[in-house]
Design a protein around this motif. Structure first.
Motif, mmCIF file in Angstrom:
data_model
loop_
_atom_site.group_PDB
_atom_site.id
_atom_site.type_symbol
_atom_site.label_atom_id
_atom_site.label_comp_id
_atom_site.label_asym_id
_atom_site.label_seq_id
_atom_site.Cartn_x
_atom_site.Cartn_y
_atom_site.Cartn_z
ATOM 1 N N PHE A 244 0.843 -1.200 0.000
ATOM 2 C CA PHE A 244 0.000 0.000 0.000
ATOM 3 C C PHE A 244 0.877 1.247 0.000
ATOM 4 C CE2 PHE A 244 -2.686 3.279 1.750
ATOM 5 C CZ PHE A 244 -3.983 2.978 1.322
ATOM 6 N N ALA A 245 1.916 1.258 0.855
ATOM 7 C CA ALA A 245 2.819 2.408 0.941
ATOM 8 C C ALA A 245 3.580 2.615 -0.363
ATOM 9 C CB ALA A 245 3.798 2.211 2.094
ATOM 10 N N ALA A 246 4.026 1.526 -0.985
ATOM 11 C CA ALA A 246 4.755 1.641 -2.249
ATOM 12 C C ALA A 246 3.858 2.226 -3.341
ATOM 13 C CB ALA A 246 5.287 0.266 -2.665
ATOM 14 N N GLY A 247 2.603 1.787 -3.358
ATOM 15 C CA GLY A 247 1.666 2.346 -4.330
ATOM 16 C C GLY A 247 1.404 3.819 -4.089
ATOM 17 N N GLY A 248 1.264 4.198 -2.826
ATOM 18 C CA GLY A 248 1.064 5.602 -2.495
ATOM 19 C C GLY A 248 2.259 6.458 -2.863
ATOM 20 N N ALA A 249 3.460 5.934 -2.620
ATOM 21 C CA ALA A 249 4.690 6.666 -2.962
ATOM 22 C C ALA A 249 4.786 6.875 -4.467
ATOM 23 C CB ALA A 249 5.904 5.917 -2.438
ATOM 24 N N VAL A 287 11.668 4.665 -4.925
ATOM 25 C CA VAL A 287 10.351 4.042 -5.069
ATOM 26 C C VAL A 287 10.480 2.691 -5.769
ATOM 27 C CG1 VAL A 287 8.112 4.228 -6.222
ATOM 28 C CG2 VAL A 287 9.044 6.188 -4.994
ATOM 29 N N ASP A 288 11.297 2.628 -6.808
ATOM 30 C CA ASP A 288 11.498 1.347 -7.491
ATOM 31 C C ASP A 288 12.116 0.322 -6.544
ATOM 32 O OD1 ASP A 288 10.404 2.240 -9.804
ATOM 33 O OD2 ASP A 288 12.249 2.294 -10.970
ATOM 34 N N GLY A 289 13.057 0.773 -5.697
ATOM 35 C CA GLY A 289 13.657 -0.130 -4.718
ATOM 36 C C GLY A 289 12.645 -0.633 -3.707
ATOM 37 N N ALA A 290 11.752 0.256 -3.265
ATOM 38 C CA ALA A 290 10.721 -0.145 -2.302
ATOM 39 C C ALA A 290 9.783 -1.176 -2.918
ATOM 40 C CB ALA A 290 9.932 1.080 -1.842
ATOM 41 N N ARG A 291 9.387 -0.943 -4.153
ATOM 42 C CA ARG A 291 8.479 -1.888 -4.814
ATOM 43 C C ARG A 291 9.135 -3.261 -4.959
ATOM 44 N NH1 ARG A 291 6.629 0.221 -10.283
ATOM 45 N NH2 ARG A 291 5.009 -1.375 -10.079
#
Length: 387
Positions: A244-249, A287-291
């Motif tokens: 959810f956080a990755a999508g929001g970011a 963001v790519d790293g988080a995903r």
């Protein structure tokens, strides 16, 4: 790790994205801010119709029985639109707790209703001035005959007014992990609701239990097994919160990139200023790293690998990324980004809230440290906020 999404996963992504675009736009998010119930009825009806409310409910109980990577794809799309409501509390955490700890009768009674949307069940876990660990559960359940009697306070109970049942964590012994999970009727006598106003303007409640009686048969699992079950459910749930956080970011970054192209200063778009362009390039990398970390944790869970380290890492990094990206986004927008007319402030406020909810950064760091440093010498994770 194979991250080539299947046709079915791509279908889940497209379906959720279209549903959220139609029924969970920023107008719905704004309408739900500080709402006393916090249940977007049209969105919930669509989730019922598409079966999304049963993503983690086993097929034998009327759910979809999806694996964690399937669910992460769905939650990432919900994060893009800041989808409001009790979905995570009920369809994720309550479904996980009932599936893991519930008896056959309890599962049959509640899981089909959660999957269909007929019933909403939310956890009541945290307590004032107490921490996130087992020692933080101090509300006593006193056994009197065939009933438990509850006295105490729970806070940060999401969408409590929308629920028909609560899953309440209670202390039943003096050992640190002597904790049980009890199913409590949300309309039980002696239960008082006080809405808490948060920076995210989501719907949270402080619940006061005054001699609330709960049948002993409402305990989930064996006596004293509640914390082990809840801890396992949390490790699963935070992977989806990270998604959810990755999508929001990602959405916050997309909004900011578009704004930097449209907004001009000194006769050129903001994005042409090197400093701002570098901010956004750094954010894109993060963001790519988080995903990828979220996908790895979800994939590992789906194939039966250990996620004791990956799950906390995913939430820690994804939530930090969400917080940092929205902070950068506010700087690019300038003061106007804080006005209610702009959507970016909705992401900024929820990013910090998500970082604090369902295990904060400090607790996640302790979990990761325990896994990488103490495999051969387990230690007790400190809970400094516990009284």
């Amino acid at each position: 790790m194979d991250l080539k999404f299947t046709d079915e996963q791509n279908m889940f992504r497209d379906m959720t994205r279209n549903l959220c675009a139609d029924y969970s736009g920023m107008d719905v998010v704004r309408k739900m801010e500080d709402d006393p119930v916090g249940l977007p009825t049209e969105l919930w009806a669509q989730m019922q119709e598409t079966g999304l409310l049963g993503i983690l409910v086993p097929e034998e109980f009327g759910g979809m029985g999806l694996n964690m990577l399937d669910c992460a794809v769905i939650l990432e799309e919900m994060g893009r639109t800041l989808t409001p409501g009790p979905f995570f509390s009920s369809s994720v955490m309550a479904a996980l707790a009932l599936t893991r700890a519930g008896s056959a009768e309890q599962k049959q009674a509640l899981l089909p209703k959660i999957a269909s949307g007929e019933a909403i069940v939310v956890p009541a876990w945290l307590e004032p001035d107490n921490g996130y660990g087992a020692a933080g559960v101090q509300m006593r359940a006193r056994l009197e005959g065939n009933d438990y009697v509850l006295n105490g306070i729970k806070r940060h109970v999401f969408c409590a007014r929308a629920a028909q049942q609560l899953i309440v964590l209670v202390r039943t012994g003096d050992g640190e992990q002597d904790v049980d999970l009890l199913l409590v009727d949300a309309a039980a006598a002696g239960l008082t609701y006080d809405q808490q106003l948060s920076m995210a303007s989501d719907t949270q409640y402080r619940l006061t239990f005054d001699n609330v009686k709960v049948p002993a048969a409402n305990r989930l699992g064996a006596a004293g097994s509640g914390w082990q079950a809840w801890n396992a459910c949390m490790h699963d749930g935070i992977i989806l919160l990270a998604a959810f956080a990755a999508g929001g970011a990602q959405q916050a970054l997309d909004i900011t990139v578009q704004y930097s192209k449209d907004r001009k200063q000194f006769d050129k778009p903001l994005g042409q200023f090197q400093a701002l362009a570098h901010y956004m390039s750094d954010a894109t990398t993060t963001v790519d790293g988080a995903r990828m970390l979220v996908y790895e944790a979800a994939w590992a869970h789906s194939v039966g690998k250990d996620t004791a380290r990956l799950a906390p890492m995913a939430k820690l990094f994804a939530c930090k990324t969400f917080r940092d990206v929205t902070s950068m986004a506010q700087q690019v927008h300038g003061g106007i980004g804080f006005t209610l007319d702009y959507d970016i402030q909705l992401y900024y406020r929820r990013a910090k809230q998500l970082q604090l909810n369902w295990w904060d950064s400090r607790h996640l760091e302790e979990l990761i440290a325990a896994d990488i440093l103490d495999r051969d010498l387990p230690r007790t994770i400190p809970d400094p906020f516990t009284v």
